[in-house]
Structures are given as C-alpha cells and as structure tokens.
Design an enzyme around this catalytic site. Structure first.
Site, mmCIF file in Angstrom:
data_model
loop_
_atom_site.group_PDB
_atom_site.id
_atom_site.type_symbol
_atom_site.label_atom_id
_atom_site.label_comp_id
_atom_site.label_asym_id
_atom_site.label_seq_id
_atom_site.Cartn_x
_atom_site.Cartn_y
_atom_site.Cartn_z
ATOM 1 N N VAL A 1 0.851 -1.191 0.000
ATOM 2 C CA VAL A 1 0.000 0.000 0.000
ATOM 3 C C VAL A 1 0.885 1.237 0.000
ATOM 4 O O VAL A 1 1.861 1.302 0.759
ATOM 5 C CB VAL A 1 -0.946 0.016 1.224
ATOM 6 C CG1 VAL A 1 -1.796 1.269 1.239
ATOM 7 C CG2 VAL A 1 -1.850 -1.217 1.207
ATOM 8 N N ASP B 1 -8.597 -12.069 9.659
ATOM 9 C CA ASP B 1 -7.252 -11.533 9.910
ATOM 10 C C ASP B 1 -7.315 -10.367 10.887
ATOM 11 O O ASP B 1 -6.613 -9.373 10.730
ATOM 12 C CB ASP B 1 -6.597 -11.093 8.595
ATOM 13 C CG ASP B 1 -5.078 -10.959 8.735
ATOM 14 O OD1 ASP B 1 -4.439 -10.462 7.800
ATOM 15 O OD2 ASP B 1 -4.553 -11.340 9.815
#
Ligand SMILES: C[C@H](Nc1nc(-c2c[nH]c3ncc(Cl)cc23)ncc1F)C(=O)NCC(F)(F)F
Length: 295
Positions: free
Chosen positions: A29, A142
């Site tokens: 990212v 997650d």
C-alpha cells in the site's frame, strides 16, 4: 469537492506517488495524491497494488476489491475506487487515507496519551464494525491490531480484507483449503486444527485484539511473544500450532495485561472459550463494552 469522493475510476496519469505505507498479505500500500489539476490540491489516497506475479492472487485481489466495495460502515476503511494501469495490465485498489496510521504504531507513539476509556471507545468501534461485517455474512479472518487503522484520536476503522470470506448461506462456517502463512496466534483453535472460520472465530480474534489494546501494543507482551514463551518451555518437536492448541486445550490463556480492568479481562477470556458456541456474540460484547464506558 463531493464529486471527487464518489470517484470510482482513477487515471494513473494523475496519480502522484508520495511514500510507501506498508506490505499486506499479497500487496503493498502506497500513499499517493490524486492530482488531476496538477496543482497539489488533489486528495491523499491509499493505493494498494497487487504483486505482479502469481495469477491466483489476481482472483483474490478481485475478491478483496469486491468485498471492500460492498462495505459501508463508519468503522470500516472506505473504498474509493480502482486505478487501471494498462502498461502493466494490472489494477490497484484505491482507499481513503487514514493519516494516523495503524493502531500498533499509534499506540506505540501515543502510549501516555491514551487511557482505558479511549481503549474502550476503540474496542466498541471495532465491535460495531464486526457486527456490521457479520450482518453481511463476512468473516474477516485476519483481525489484529496491525489491521486496525486510526482515523483520528477518537475513531478507528477495520481494514485489510485480503483474507475475508463470505459464509455460505447453508453453513455456519467457512472452511479454508489453502491456509497459507496464517496468523495462528490470533486464530481460534478450530481455525488452527480444522481450518474452520466463522463469526465465532472472529470473536476469538477480537479477544486477542482487546488484549493488544489493553497492552497498548507493547511489543514485549504481544500475543506471539507471550504464547512462544509458554510453548517454548515444553517444546517437543511438535509443530508450533499443535503446541499452541495443546496449551489452549489445557486452558492456558494470554495473561491479563498490566493494569487491565478485571471486567475487561473477563471479556477477553469469554472470547477465548475453547468451543465456538461458548463465545459471546458481538452484540453481547458491544453491550458489555458500552456498560463499561458508562462507569
Ligand atoms: C499494507 C498496509 N500497511 C500499512 N498501512 C498503513 C496506513 C496508514 N494510513 C493508511 N490509510 C489507509 C490504508 Cl489502506 C493503510 C494505511 N500504515 C502502516 C502500514 F504498515 C495496510 O493496508 N495495512 C493494514 C491496515 F490498513 F489495516 F493497516
């Protein structure tokens, strides 16, 4: 301007790279500015690029984009759109940029600033985000402080839907075929032993996130280190995950973080019920957290 907000296709030629934000499950990212006017007045955005290789990742990436695009909740990071780069025949996921970064970094930097009330506020926001996810039949899979973003001193959001799955309509759980490199220290026992994931396994992980919150993400008492200290003492060549399940079967749990209010620790241990049906629902947890905030 509002038209920029519901932009859904971003043209690569107007994307200005600024800096890396981090590496995710199978993508990285970057902080970018979308600057069509070319005068640095454009909005800051977080752009998740898929690693070019591994075709399978492309399908997973498409699923991640479809997941985040379908989520509309104050406590979940916002989808902004996609950016196609024909040159590399790849696409990127554009999301809102949260300036305070991930919860782990924020707590490490602002340790003395944040108190139990603020932690409870964050916990209730994460809980509300998870209630919303559950209402959409998604399991996150997650959940961890590293995957929670801080929007401001009083707002956190759930992010990183790379492992999120939809529970089939006729079942209570999702069975994963390819576990990959799993964050086992945030996993419920049935997720480790049977690769089964459900809302109740997300509840277990939420309990571990509560532990991280009330440990202020101190790295010397993070879940992995605490579990490895316990497992390390009776290592007999079995795989780490089997050792982990063994101590959980023996009812060993992460210890209460220093100065953690007893009522909060009992919430964590409720989330860590060995069998899934023992664990509370997110709405029960949400009510208990709200009650604690009132006191
Ligand atoms: C791989 C990326 N890693 C990181 N991202 C950011 C970040 C700051 N501000 C951000 N604003 C929007 C987004 Cl999507 C990320 C950031 N900060 C540190 C990172 F290590 C990531 O997505 N991590 C999952 C989660 F988003 F939950 F933190």
């Amino acid at each position: 301007p509002s038209h920029q907000q519901d932009q859904s296709v971003y043209e690569e030629r107007h994307l200005r790279y600024i800096s890396p934000l981090g590496k995710g499950n199978f993508g990285s990212v970057e902080l970018c500015r979308y600057d069509p006017l070319g005068d640095n007045t454009g909005e800051l955005i977080a752009v998740k690029k898929l690693q070019p290789n591994k075709q399978s990742n492309l399908e997973d990436f498409q699923k991640e984009i479809n997941t985040i695009r379908s989520l509309h909740c104050d406590y979940i990071v916002k989808y902004r759109g996609v950016c196609y780069s024909m040159g590399r025949l790849s696409m990127s996921l554009v999301m809102e940029y949260l300036p305070y970064g991930s919860l782990i970094g924020y707590l490490e930097k602002n340790r003395q600033l944040v108190n139990n009330r603020r932690m409870l506020l964050f916990a209730s926001q994460i809980c509300k985000g998870l209630e919303y996810l559950q209402s959409m039949r998604y399991v996150h899979r997650d959940l961890a402080a590293r995957n929670i973003l801080v929007a401001s001193d009083t707002l956190v959001k759930i992010a990183d839907f790379g492992l999120t799955k939809i529970i089939p309509f006729d079942k209570e759980y999702y069975r994963v075929t390819h576990p990959g490199e799993s964050p086992i220290f945030w996993y419920a026992p049935e997720s480790i032993t049977e690769s089964k994931f459900s809302h109740k396994s997300d509840v277990w992980s939420f309990g571990v996130v509560l532990h991280e919150l009330f440990s202020y993400c101190e790295h010397n008492c993070n879940p992995k280190r605490l579990y490895m200290q316990e497992i390390g003492n009776d290592m007999q060549g079995l795989s780490i995950s089997m050792h982990l399940v063994d101590i959980l079967k023996d009812n060993w749990r992460l210890p209460a973080p220093p100065l953690c209010p007893p009522r909060i620790y009992s919430m964590m241990t409720a989330c860590w019920g060995y069998s899934a049906e023992e664990r509370p629902t997110f709405s029960t947890l949400g009510d208990q957290i709200e009650t604690s905030i009132q006191d």
